[in-house]
Design an enzyme around this catalytic site. Structure first.
Site, PDB file in Angstrom:
ATOM      1  N   GLY A  11       0.532  -0.937  -0.097  1.00 37.26           N
ATOM      2  CA  GLY A  11      -0.070  -0.026  -0.288  1.00 37.26           C
ATOM      3  C   GLY A  11       1.112   0.972  -0.160  1.00 37.26           C
ATOM      4  N   ASP A  74       0.055  -8.423  -5.778  1.00 37.04           N
ATOM      5  CA  ASP A  74       1.429  -9.377  -6.482  1.00 37.04           C
ATOM      6  C   ASP A  74       2.322 -10.318  -5.640  1.00 37.04           C
ATOM      7  OD1 ASP A  74      -0.524  -8.294  -8.799  1.00 37.04           O
ATOM      8  OD2 ASP A  74       0.370  -6.980  -9.620  1.00 37.04           O
ATOM      9  N   GLY A 113       6.066  -2.756   3.521  1.00 41.29           N
ATOM     10  CA  GLY A 113       5.917  -2.739   4.485  1.00 41.29           C
ATOM     11  C   GLY A 113       5.815  -4.265   5.044  1.00 41.29           C
ATOM     12  N   ASP A 114       5.450  -4.780   5.404  1.00 42.67           N
ATOM     13  CA  ASP A 114       6.272  -6.712   6.135  1.00 42.67           C
ATOM     14  C   ASP A 114       5.494  -7.049   4.613  1.00 42.67           C
ATOM     15  OD1 ASP A 114       3.514  -6.365   5.983  1.00 42.67           O
ATOM     16  OD2 ASP A 114       3.541  -8.191   7.903  1.00 42.67           O
ATOM     17  N   GLY A 115       5.075  -6.951   3.891  1.00 38.92           N
ATOM     18  CA  GLY A 115       4.831  -7.831   3.068  1.00 38.92           C
ATOM     19  C   GLY A 115       5.726  -8.144   1.975  1.00 38.92           C
ATOM     20  N   ASP A 138       0.734   2.148   8.887  1.00 41.88           N
ATOM     21  CA  ASP A 138       0.819   1.496   9.993  1.00 41.88           C
ATOM     22  C   ASP A 138       1.807   2.005  11.248  1.00 41.88           C
ATOM     23  OD1 ASP A 138      -1.107   0.823   8.368  1.00 41.88           O
ATOM     24  OD2 ASP A 138      -0.411  -1.514   7.705  1.00 41.88           O
ATOM     25  N   MET A 180      -6.692   3.597  10.150  1.00 39.01           N
ATOM     26  CA  MET A 180      -5.921   2.079   9.412  1.00 39.01           C
ATOM     27  C   MET A 180      -5.546   1.574  10.207  1.00 39.01           C
ATOM     28  SD  MET A 180      -6.270   2.778   5.210  1.00 39.01           S
ATOM     29  CE  MET A 180      -7.428   2.532   4.430  1.00 39.01           C
ATOM     30  N   HIS A 283      -9.191   5.874   3.000  1.00 37.76           N
ATOM     31  CA  HIS A 283      -7.810   5.484   2.454  1.00 37.76           C
ATOM     32  C   HIS A 283      -6.848   6.936   2.032  1.00 37.76           C
ATOM     33  CE1 HIS A 283      -9.061   1.814   0.877  1.00 37.76           C
ATOM     34  NE2 HIS A 283      -7.477   1.439   0.258  1.00 37.76           N
ATOM     35  N   ARG A 286      -3.545   7.474   3.592  1.00 38.36           N
ATOM     36  CA  ARG A 286      -2.761   7.181   2.790  1.00 38.36           C
ATOM     37  C   ARG A 286      -2.506   8.329   1.495  1.00 38.36           C
ATOM     38  NH1 ARG A 286      -3.631   1.575   1.375  1.00 38.36           N
ATOM     39  NH2 ARG A 286      -3.670   1.396  -0.019  1.00 38.36           N
TER      40      ARG A 286
HETATM   41  O1  F6P Z   1      -0.869  -1.135   5.363  1.00 35.73           O
HETATM   42  C1  F6P Z   1      -1.526  -0.519   5.021  1.00 35.73           C
HETATM   43  C2  F6P Z   1      -3.465  -0.544   5.146  1.00 35.73           C
HETATM   44  O2  F6P Z   1      -3.458   0.449   5.013  1.00 35.73           O
HETATM   45  C3  F6P Z   1      -3.262  -0.761   6.114  1.00 35.73           C
HETATM   46  O3  F6P Z   1      -3.777  -0.004   7.248  1.00 35.73           O
HETATM   47  C4  F6P Z   1      -4.980  -1.135   5.586  1.00 35.73           C
HETATM   48  O4  F6P Z   1      -5.537  -1.942   6.497  1.00 35.73           O
HETATM   49  C5  F6P Z   1      -5.185  -1.465   4.314  1.00 35.73           C
HETATM   50  O5  F6P Z   1      -2.876  -0.661   3.911  1.00 35.73           O
HETATM   51  C6  F6P Z   1      -5.684  -1.305   3.303  1.00 35.73           C
HETATM   52  O6  F6P Z   1      -5.591  -2.106   2.292  1.00 35.73           O
HETATM   53  P1  F6P Z   1      -6.149  -1.600   0.603  1.00 35.73           P
HETATM   54  O7  F6P Z   1      -5.329  -0.485   0.126  1.00 35.73           O
HETATM   55  O8  F6P Z   1      -5.741  -2.391  -0.197  1.00 35.73           O
HETATM   56  O9  F6P Z   1      -7.374  -1.716   1.043  1.00 35.73           O
END
Ligand code: F6P
Length: 359
Positions: A11, A74, A113-115, A138, A180, A283, A286
């Protein structure tokens, strides 16, 4: 020519462009080239890239998002490939490593991030030279005191709380702001304190409805006929279940959380008769321009990552320790996630102010 690769995975978070800019500037000054792979690991597997020049990366500091594109679906180890029979999922990690070699990349700087960093670590196990840069709103990454993007998300959430206060007070309502953070309550806790919330619910601390209602009633007895509740998206409902917005079975993180705020509003309104409204900030957290703090943190991370890579080091993640930027082995960052310590100073600060944690 010596060459760095950069990609942004997972993300997006405010500050990604500041890292890209810093890596590029630092490398170009030393006579290195920088290639940016597009749309996260998808661009690496499909060999889609751009050359990052000085012009291409100027004017980026204040820009949110990422000029390279990103995605949190992905996974190179389970990557969608179009076949005659439809989409087939294949391990394309070999192709990702091969494309690094094909492009003459001495080291890949993976911002994620972690992923995304877990993927970077797995690619490193298969021979890729990688340096990780910790990103996520996060703030839940192990091995660093803070990720960039978090400060901006907290600022956005705090501004939302300031605005909710005035309307809550006018209408004598309970206003709930859902934030989030997945299984970590950092955004909720820090912005809840900054925005003067009365109740803050985070996944790390089990909550009870009667305790939340007691706080609302206590405020009423003090003549305060409105309350502000912050709830993290990872807080479970009274039956102990996540409230799930969406499922993405092929992604590294397979569920997307969202909706505990409206659930909580219904429960409080039914139990008390007080009007409740819930806002899922989503979002917006973000998006937008990074805060000054995130611009500087992202820039410091980018410079350190480029310098390490150009000095031949790899298998590391840059991190913040106290006031200093350091580096740790990448495997330390991908062993899990970092939660809010329930007995930590931030929680104690909230309790000392009379904020209810719902327990
Ligand atoms: O990891 C960042 C994050 O914004 C999380 O806080 C939230 O749960 C997730 O990504 C949302 O993901 P998406 O953009 O796939 O809805």
């Amino acid at each position: 020519m010596e060459r760095l690769g950069v990609l942004t995975g997972g993300g997006d978070a405010p500050g990604l462009n500041a890292v890209i800019r810093a890596v590029t500037r630092c490398a170009l000054r030393r006579g290195w080239e920088v290639i940016g792979f597009l749309d996260g690991y998808a661009g690496l597997i499909e060999n889609r890239s751009v050359v990052l020049s000085s012009n291409y990366t100027s004017g980026l500091l204040h820009r949110g998002g990422t000029i390279l594109g990103s995605n949190n679906r992905d996974n190179p180890f389970h990557f969608p490939v179009q076949t005659d029979k439809g989409i087939d999922y294949r391990d394309m990690s070999g192709q990702a490593v091969a494309n690094l070699q094909k492009n003459g990349i001495d080291c890949l700087i993976a911002i994620g991030g972690d992923g995304s960093l877990a993927i970077a670590y797995e690619l490193a196990q298969r021979g890729a030279r990688v340096i990780g840069v910790p990103k996520t709103i996060d703030n839940d990454l192990l091995a660093t005191d803070q990720t960039f993007g978090f400060d901006t998300a907290v600022t956005t959430a705090t501004e939302a709380l300031d605005k909710l206060h005035t309307t809550a007070e006018s209408h004598h309502r309970v206003m709930i702001l859902e934030l989030m953070g997945r299984d970590a309550g950092w955004i909720a806790l820090v912005s809840g304190i900054a925005g003067g919330a009365d109740v803050i619910l985070i996944p790390e601390i089990p909550w009870r409805l009667d305790s939340v209602i007691a706080k609302i009633k206590e405020r009423q007895h003090e003549g305060k006929h409105f309350s502000i509740i912050v709830v993290a998206e990872g807080v479970k409902d009274p039956e102990g279940n996540y409230v799930i917005r969406q499922q993405i079975p092929t992604a590294h993180t397979k569920i997307r959380l969202g909706g505990i705020g409206p659930v909580l509003a219904g429960l409080i309104e039914n139990a008390t008769g007080i009007e409740c409204r819930a806002l899922v900030l989503g979002h917006l957290q973000r998006g937008g321009s990074p805060s000054a703090f995130d611009r500087v943190l992202a820039t410091r991370y980018g410079v350190m990552a480029a310098e390490l890579a150009m000095s031949g080091q790899h298998g590391l993640m840059v991190c913040l320790k106290g006031q200093d930027i350091e580096a740790v082995p990448l495997n330390l960052a991908v062993r899990g996630t970092r939660s809010v310590p329930p007995e930590g100073q931030l929680v104690k600060t909230a309790r000392a102010l009379g904020i209810s944690l719902g327990d």
